[in-house]
Enzyme design. Structure first.
Site, mmCIF file in Angstrom:
data_model
loop_
_atom_site.group_PDB
_atom_site.id
_atom_site.type_symbol
_atom_site.label_atom_id
_atom_site.label_comp_id
_atom_site.label_asym_id
_atom_site.label_seq_id
_atom_site.Cartn_x
_atom_site.Cartn_y
_atom_site.Cartn_z
ATOM 1 C CG ASP A 25 -11.798 -10.268 23.047
ATOM 2 O OD1 ASP A 25 -12.419 -10.863 23.943
ATOM 3 O OD2 ASP A 25 -10.562 -10.299 22.945
ATOM 4 C CD GLU A 73 -7.061 -7.965 24.850
ATOM 5 O OE1 GLU A 73 -7.463 -8.268 23.708
ATOM 6 O OE2 GLU A 73 -5.896 -7.574 25.086
ATOM 7 C CE LYS A 130 -10.322 -12.739 25.052
ATOM 8 N NZ LYS A 130 -9.162 -11.997 24.608
ATOM 9 C CE LYS A 133 -3.307 -8.902 22.809
ATOM 10 N NZ LYS A 133 -4.075 -7.645 23.006
ATOM 11 C CB VAL A 158 -12.489 -8.661 16.393
ATOM 12 C CG1 VAL A 158 -13.524 -8.527 15.291
ATOM 13 C CG2 VAL A 158 -12.979 -8.002 17.677
ATOM 14 C CB THR A 159 -8.286 -9.107 15.244
ATOM 15 O OG1 THR A 159 -7.101 -9.443 15.991
ATOM 16 C CG2 THR A 159 -8.692 -7.686 15.548
ATOM 17 C CB CYS A 163 -8.489 -12.250 20.727
ATOM 18 S SG CYS A 163 -7.537 -11.045 21.689
ATOM 19 C CD GLN A 203 0.483 -28.199 8.416
ATOM 20 O OE1 GLN A 203 1.148 -29.160 8.830
ATOM 21 N NE2 GLN A 203 0.618 -26.968 8.894
HETATM 22 N N1 TIU Z 1 -9.249 -9.188 20.849
HETATM 23 C C1 TIU Z 1 -8.085 -9.019 20.234
HETATM 24 O O1 TIU Z 1 -7.845 -9.552 19.161
HETATM 25 N N2 TIU Z 1 -7.171 -8.140 20.836
HETATM 26 C C2 TIU Z 1 -6.280 -7.401 20.129
HETATM 27 O O2 TIU Z 1 -5.502 -6.640 20.717
HETATM 28 N N3 TIU Z 1 -6.280 -7.506 18.759
HETATM 29 C C3 TIU Z 1 -5.599 -6.748 17.861
HETATM 30 O O3 TIU Z 1 -5.616 -7.088 16.681
HETATM 31 N N4 TIU Z 1 -4.946 -5.680 18.281
#
Ligand code: TIU
Length: 228
Positions: A25, A73, A130, A133, A158-159, A163, A203
């Site tokens: 993303d 996304e 996609k 997430k 990210v993030t 995701c 872990q």
């Molecule tokens: N790609 C992804 O992480 N989608 C999000 O909405 N992330 C946020 O941190 N909002």
């Protein structure tokens, strides 16, 4: 032939021919002002530090002829793949499907939905669209990976805690080994980023491994490590 990446919680033994670099993303909607990230109230500049490390690993994978996969996304323009629960959340002035400075927010085909120019895909690199997430949910990612004999993933993008983590968890339950780039991931919340990386490799590697881009590049470029 395997190579060794210095990683936490212990070295990652990687078969490059069975490894995909999955970039999650890295879209204008998350990284540039005026997109989905901004609409949720975030400072999008916090994500830009991941661009250069991802670009460096991307170059190493391309140079070595290894598989690179990009994800985005987003939703269909008619919102038929956007569930009501996701649509309702994010109660700012603009929501998914509304029009912003980069076109309709998180909608396929809009300018904001596109991958940033610095990391733009080249011919032959699959792009996975996609609606959720995780990159496995409601996509053909698993079919593509299995078809190419991939068993290991290097995850970036990210993030970190949203995701990337969701994808790492989905991948784990499907039997893929995951290494997350510590500097090739980022969050709007630096503390969440740090903790998401800790969670991944706590872990004795409950979800997998964590390493900086430099250690992945060193392993790929020098083909260091023992061959088996
Ligand atoms: N790609 C992804 O992480 N989608 C999000 O909405 N992330 C946020 O941190 N909002």
């Amino acid at each position: 032939m395997t190579i060794t990446v210095t990683a936490r919680p212990y070295d990652f033994t990687m078969d490059p021919e069975r490894t995909a670099f999955v970039i999650i993303d890295m879209q204008r909607d998350f990284v540039e002002p005026g997109g989905f990230g901004s609409a949720l109230g975030n400072d999008v500049s916090l994500l830009r530090g991941a661009i250069e490390p991802i670009g460096a690993v991307l170059a190493a994978f391309r140079e070595a002829g290894l598989l690179v996969i990009h994800t985005r996304e987003g939703h269909r323009p008619d919102l038929s793949d956007l569930n009501a629960a996701k649509h309702r959340r994010g109660r700012g002035a603009t929501r998914i499907g509304d029009t912003g400075p980069m076109g309709r927010i998180l909608i396929r085909g809009a300018d904001g939905h596109e991958i940033i120019p610095e990391l733009f895909p080249i011919a032959g690199e699959p792009v996975i669209d996609k609606p959720g997430k995780g990159a496995f949910y409601a996509t053909d990612l698993e079919t593509i990976l299995r078809g190419r004999g991939i068993t290991q993933l290097i995850l970036a993008g990210v993030t970190t805690e949203v995701c990337v983590h969701t994808t790492m968890r989905e991948a784990n339950d499907r039997g893929f080994e995951c290494l997350v780039l510590s500097d090739g991931t980022a969050s709007y919340f630096p503390e969440f980023h740090r903790l998401a990386l800790e969670m991944a490799c706590a872990q004795d590697g409950i979800f997998g491994w964590v390493a900086p881009s430099s250690d992945v590049i060193a392993a790929i470029s020098n083909k260091t490590g023992a061959s088996t």
